[in-house]
Design a protein around this motif. Sequence first.
Motif, short mmCIF file in Angstrom:
data_model
loop_
_atom_site.label_atom_id
_atom_site.label_comp_id
_atom_site.label_asym_id
_atom_site.label_seq_id
_atom_site.Cartn_x
_atom_site.Cartn_y
_atom_site.Cartn_z
N LEU A 99 7.18 -0.45 23.89
CA LEU A 99 7.97 -1.57 24.39
C LEU A 99 8.48 -2.47 23.27
O LEU A 99 9.49 -3.15 23.42
CB LEU A 99 7.15 -2.39 25.38
N GLY A 100 7.78 -2.45 22.14
CA GLY A 100 8.24 -3.25 21.01
C GLY A 100 9.63 -2.85 20.55
O GLY A 100 10.43 -3.70 20.15
N LEU A 101 9.94 -1.55 20.62
CA LEU A 101 11.27 -1.09 20.22
C LEU A 101 12.33 -1.64 21.16
O LEU A 101 13.38 -2.10 20.72
CB LEU A 101 11.33 0.44 20.22
N THR A 102 12.05 -1.61 22.47
CA THR A 102 13.00 -2.17 23.43
C THR A 102 13.23 -3.64 23.16
O THR A 102 14.38 -4.11 23.14
CB THR A 102 12.47 -1.99 24.87
N VAL A 127 -0.64 -11.99 24.80
CA VAL A 127 -0.46 -12.92 23.68
C VAL A 127 -1.62 -12.78 22.69
O VAL A 127 -2.79 -12.80 23.08
CB VAL A 127 -0.37 -14.37 24.19
N GLY A 128 -1.26 -12.62 21.41
CA GLY A 128 -2.27 -12.52 20.36
C GLY A 128 -2.76 -11.11 20.09
O GLY A 128 -3.48 -10.88 19.10
N LYS A 133 3.18 -4.35 19.38
CA LYS A 133 4.13 -5.16 18.62
C LYS A 133 4.78 -6.25 19.47
O LYS A 133 5.36 -7.20 18.94
CB LYS A 133 5.22 -4.27 18.03
N LEU A 134 4.71 -6.10 20.79
CA LEU A 134 5.49 -6.94 21.68
C LEU A 134 5.20 -8.44 21.53
O LEU A 134 6.14 -9.24 21.38
CB LEU A 134 5.27 -6.48 23.12
N PRO A 135 3.94 -8.90 21.59
CA PRO A 135 3.70 -10.35 21.50
C PRO A 135 4.21 -10.97 20.20
O PRO A 135 4.74 -12.09 20.20
CB PRO A 135 2.18 -10.47 21.61
N GLU A 136 4.07 -10.25 19.09
CA GLU A 136 4.51 -10.80 17.81
C GLU A 136 6.03 -10.90 17.74
O GLU A 136 6.58 -11.84 17.15
CB GLU A 136 3.99 -9.93 16.66
N GLN A 142 10.74 -16.46 18.62
CA GLN A 142 10.91 -17.51 19.63
C GLN A 142 11.77 -16.99 20.78
O GLN A 142 12.76 -17.59 21.20
CB GLN A 142 11.52 -18.77 19.01
N PHE A 143 11.32 -15.87 21.31
CA PHE A 143 12.11 -15.08 22.26
C PHE A 143 11.68 -15.32 23.70
O PHE A 143 11.96 -14.53 24.59
CB PHE A 143 11.92 -13.59 21.89
N HIS A 144 11.01 -16.44 23.95
CA HIS A 144 10.32 -16.66 25.21
C HIS A 144 11.25 -16.71 26.43
O HIS A 144 10.84 -16.31 27.52
CB HIS A 144 9.51 -17.96 25.14
#
Length: 275
Positions: A99-102, A127-128, A133-136, A142-144
């Motif tokens: 999912l980090g790639l997406t 988170v954390g 890779k997704l949470p980072e 700042q992609f919230h």
Amino acid sequence: MAESAAVITFSRHVAERHAGPLCDVPLKKVRVIPLAPPDLAPLLPFVTNRQQTAESRSRAADILRKHATEQSLDYLRGFPFEEVNFVAAATQDRPTKNLGLTAEAVRRVVRERRGNLKLFMTAHLHVGATWTKLPEIVRRGQFHHDLMSLPDLPRDVHAALFHCATVVVHSSFFEGIIGSLPFYEAASVGTPSLLARGPHIDELLETEPTIEPFVYDPYDIDRLADLIVDVASNRETYVKAQAEVFGRLVQRSWSEVATEYAQAALSGVVARSAC
């Protein structure tokens, strides 16, 4: 599996790469029985001929806003799902799903190419966590409010999310089936998909080579970003091409699958009795 009369897999690549080499199951005992494509259209009775219209998208958006209100998701209570281009990604955040790639592809479209785009995921945002890779990506960028988590969706809300989406992206490295469930689900409600290459997609390509233009290298972020931008500009071309594929694949029914399961079980028992 060693004691079973027969072993069923959903794809040939699992039979050949997992059941045999990893689990020591003789291939003659394995029955490959592909799934029938799931169909979300019955969950959205206002969708006609699997086509997205302004009216159908508005009604699907109402379902999403109702869900947001019931779940106290304040940012989404009045969110204009029917007016905003967005990517949907429906899977849990596991190492094979990538999912980090997406997320990074969408981030580049938004931040570097100034694209007007959101990303809705059905995965929980851990988170954390460092194993994903997704949470980072969310924290660092700042992609919230551009990447939002909508986990544990009821089936009709899941269908509404897919119907409203500009495109569904599935960056998975591996699936045990042929193809991917998000591809079938999205096509069933008139939404195109982009698919990361893996053994599950390679096996689908053997019978449906026309999906090649919708497939990307699972490590190529910029290629995925290019495809997302292209879909947003040429959505109907993608919809038409993938609808033809789905129309062929959906001819396989769950009744056929059930019959093949029964035949596999019976043939295994008969073979064992003969021994």
